[in-house]
Design a protein around this motif. Structure first.
Motif, PDB file in Angstrom:
ATOM      1  N   PRO A 251      45.848 -17.395  23.543  1.00 10.77           N
ATOM      2  CA  PRO A 251      45.937 -16.074  24.164  1.00 10.77           C
ATOM      3  C   PRO A 251      45.823 -16.153  25.684  1.00 10.77           C
ATOM      4  N   GLY A 252      46.760 -15.490  26.368  1.00  9.47           N
ATOM      5  CA  GLY A 252      46.741 -15.463  27.828  1.00  9.47           C
ATOM      6  C   GLY A 252      47.468 -16.606  28.492  1.00  9.47           C
ATOM      7  N   PHE A 253      48.092 -17.487  27.702  1.00 18.26           N
ATOM      8  CA  PHE A 253      48.756 -18.663  28.280  1.00 18.26           C
ATOM      9  C   PHE A 253      50.224 -18.715  27.843  1.00 18.26           C
ATOM     10  N   THR A 254      50.967 -17.685  28.210  1.00 17.11           N
ATOM     11  CA  THR A 254      52.381 -17.602  27.844  1.00 17.11           C
ATOM     12  C   THR A 254      53.220 -18.476  28.780  1.00 17.11           C
ATOM     13  N   PRO A 255      54.018 -19.417  28.267  1.00 15.58           N
ATOM     14  CA  PRO A 255      54.886 -20.222  29.131  1.00 15.58           C
ATOM     15  C   PRO A 255      56.021 -19.363  29.680  1.00 15.58           C
ATOM     16  N   PRO A 256      56.419 -19.532  30.930  1.00 15.94           N
ATOM     17  CA  PRO A 256      57.469 -18.699  31.513  1.00 15.94           C
ATOM     18  C   PRO A 256      58.881 -19.210  31.194  1.00 15.94           C
ATOM     19  N   ILE A 257      59.056 -19.752  30.024  1.00 12.88           N
ATOM     20  CA  ILE A 257      60.364 -20.261  29.583  1.00 12.88           C
ATOM     21  C   ILE A 257      60.767 -19.441  28.350  1.00 12.88           C
ATOM     22  N   GLY A 258      61.300 -18.254  28.577  1.00 12.58           N
ATOM     23  CA  GLY A 258      61.622 -17.354  27.486  1.00 12.58           C
ATOM     24  C   GLY A 258      62.700 -17.874  26.565  1.00 12.58           C
ATOM     25  N   GLN A 259      63.565 -18.762  27.090  1.00 13.75           N
ATOM     26  CA  GLN A 259      64.634 -19.323  26.272  1.00 13.75           C
ATOM     27  C   GLN A 259      64.079 -20.086  25.073  1.00 13.75           C
ATOM     28  N   ALA A 260      62.891 -20.675  25.208  1.00 10.33           N
ATOM     29  CA  ALA A 260      62.282 -21.407  24.094  1.00 10.33           C
ATOM     30  C   ALA A 260      61.883 -20.462  22.962  1.00 10.33           C
ATOM     31  N   TYR A 261      61.773 -19.173  23.272  1.00  9.97           N
ATOM     32  CA  TYR A 261      61.358 -18.182  22.279  1.00  9.97           C
ATOM     33  C   TYR A 261      62.468 -17.163  22.014  1.00  9.97           C
ATOM     34  N   GLU A 262      63.679 -17.520  22.449  1.00  8.53           N
ATOM     35  CA  GLU A 262      64.872 -16.690  22.218  1.00  8.53           C
ATOM     36  C   GLU A 262      64.710 -15.289  22.782  1.00  8.53           C
TER      37      GLU A 262
END
Length: 456
Positions: free
Chosen positions: A96-107
């Motif tokens: 929680p609170g550590f979202t990677p800024p690579i949205g492509q990895a999560y579609e």
């Protein structure tokens, strides 16, 4: 695993190079930036936004703030921040609170600020609370391929200031947003009496005896095997003068009377039954640790007794969320309370300030109620490992007591502590733990009985 699973698979599939940067486990991205020792300028972050069409990830520099108008101009959409709970559903492989800024990895569709795309290198969250990722500019642009680029942030003086809110600032926001309970009248009268150096045992006894329930609880405490008093105790004044002493009676009475400000369910690991059990055990340990580290015994007891009041305030103000937190605590014994609180108290509607944790919230309440400074500090930072600063001995005493109680299944946290570091910080020898354990064994049945009577 040092990286979130989906992020690691994405980078491997795309052949994107990166470097892992292990760090000590932290509770927030802000803390990760601080412990990394790297310049804030190198960091980027993700902000999750949503409207009726769906979720969008905005990627921008860590020391910048999104400009809603600029986001609207780029997207044509009126997007709002995602809550922490919604975020966790999308990023279930992340802490929680550590979202990677690579949205492509999560579609996810991604918009990215132009400053990020021009960076020579970037550092960002790996999705875990114990590592970061470093990439050169070329690799970052490959990872963000397909993102819409534009001007997204507010530029100007002050945008780089991302220091955590001070206790005073959070207190101010809490008072504006929520109706905080005042200290009950009896507790306030007890507090004022204890501030009077000329106050007598008779005055304290007469004040307590105005309340039959409080009188019965004080008498029950004085007659317990905790003190092994051989004679009869027939009045509160005798309990004060012969057995408990002025400070201990005042502190117990203050704690009992103060709890009446809150409406919190009895059941569950965070309910009132376990609250009292945890608080009494912690107070008992703190009072016997205090003389060993040069702290005041009575003040140590009060710090232990009141350190968890933040949980009661959370339960009082937000009963539905408190029930959810209670369920999460039961289901995730290995998780820290801080991570669970961040998951429950999401962004928006002012509730993000509650994600500072129940410790800080309790410290705020104690300060508003004008309790002694060590009590405020012990409550406010007892969730903060490695604390150094004002009233340090009292904070470390509470942390050590909680660490020892975890081994007995008592408390609201069960993730491991650095017990040797706590002993060292208090100047105690490790062998003291056996003495403390023996003392707990001796009084456990009486503490349990007292806790049961206080919560009923």
């Amino acid at each position: 695993m040092a990286l979130a699973a989906r992020l690691e698979r994405f980078l491997a599939r795309k052949g994107i190079s990166y470097r892992e940067l292990p760090i000590d486990q932290v509770t927030s991205l802000d803390a990760a930036v601080m412990v990394s020792g790297l310049s804030q300028d190198a960091f980027i972050q993700a902000t999750l936004l949503i409207d009726i069409t769906g979720v969008v990830m905005a990627v921008h520099k860590f020391d910048s703030s999104l400009d809603p108008d600029a986001v609207h101009q780029l997207t044509g959409r009126r997007l709002q921040p995602l809550t922490a709970r919604q975020t966790m559903r999308l990023f279930g492989d992340c802490d929680p609170g550590f979202t990677p800024p690579i949205g492509q990895a999560y579609e996810l569709p991604v918009i990215v600020d132009e400053d990020v795309m021009q960076a020579d290198q970037a550092v960002f969250s790996s999705g875990t609370d114990h590592s970061l990722i470093e990439m050169d500019g070329r690799s970052l642009r490959l990872a963000l391929a397909g993102a819409r680029e534009g001007h997204l942030v507010i530029r100007g003086p002050g945008n780089g200031n991302r220091e955590a809110l001070t206790l005073e600032e959070v207190a101010d926001k809490l008072q504006k947003l929520y109706r905080l309970p005042p200290m009950p009248a009896l507790a306030l009268r007890i507090l004022r009496l204890t501030a009077n150096t000329d106050a007598t045992a008779r005055e304290l006894a007469e004040l307590i005896e105005f309340d039959p329930s409080l009188t019965a609880q004080i008498m029950r405490y004085a007659r317990s095997a905790l003190f092994n008093y051989p004679g009869q105790i027939n009045s509160v004044q005798e309990a004060v003068t012969r057995v408990l002493g002025f400070d201990r009676v005042a502190h117990i009475a203050l704690g009992i009377a103060s709890v009446r400000a809150f409406e919190v369910p009895r059941q569950g690991i965070l309910g009132m039954d376990n609250f009292w059990r945890h608080s009494l055990y912690c107070a008992f340990l703190c009072q016997i640790i205090a003389p060993r580290c040069g702290a005041e015994k009575g003040l140590g007891y009060l710090c232990g007794l009141l350190h968890n009041f933040g949980l009661l305030l959370v339960g009082h103000l937000f009963p539905a969320e408190f029930n959810e937190l209670n369920d999460l605590r039961e289901a995730n014994p290995e998780a820290s309370m801080h991570s669970l609180e961040q998951q429950v108290f999401g962004q928006g509607n002012g509730q993000e300030i509650l994600s500072v944790g129940h410790g800080a919230i309790g410290g705020i309440l104690h300060r508003l109620w004008q309790l002694p400074d060590p009590v405020v500090k012990a409550a406010g930072v007892h969730q903060q490992p490695g604390y150094h600063g004002e009233h340090e001995n009292y904070v470390l005493m509470v942390q050590l007591a909680n660490a020892l109680l975890k081994e007995r299944g008592i408390g609201d946290e069960f993730n491991p502590d650095d017990v040797p570091a706590l002993f060292e910080g208090l100047g105690l020898q490790p062998g003291v733990v056996d003495e403390l354990s023996a003392e707990l064994d001796r009084v456990a049945p009486d503490l349990d009985a007292l806790a049961s009577s206080l919560s009923s």
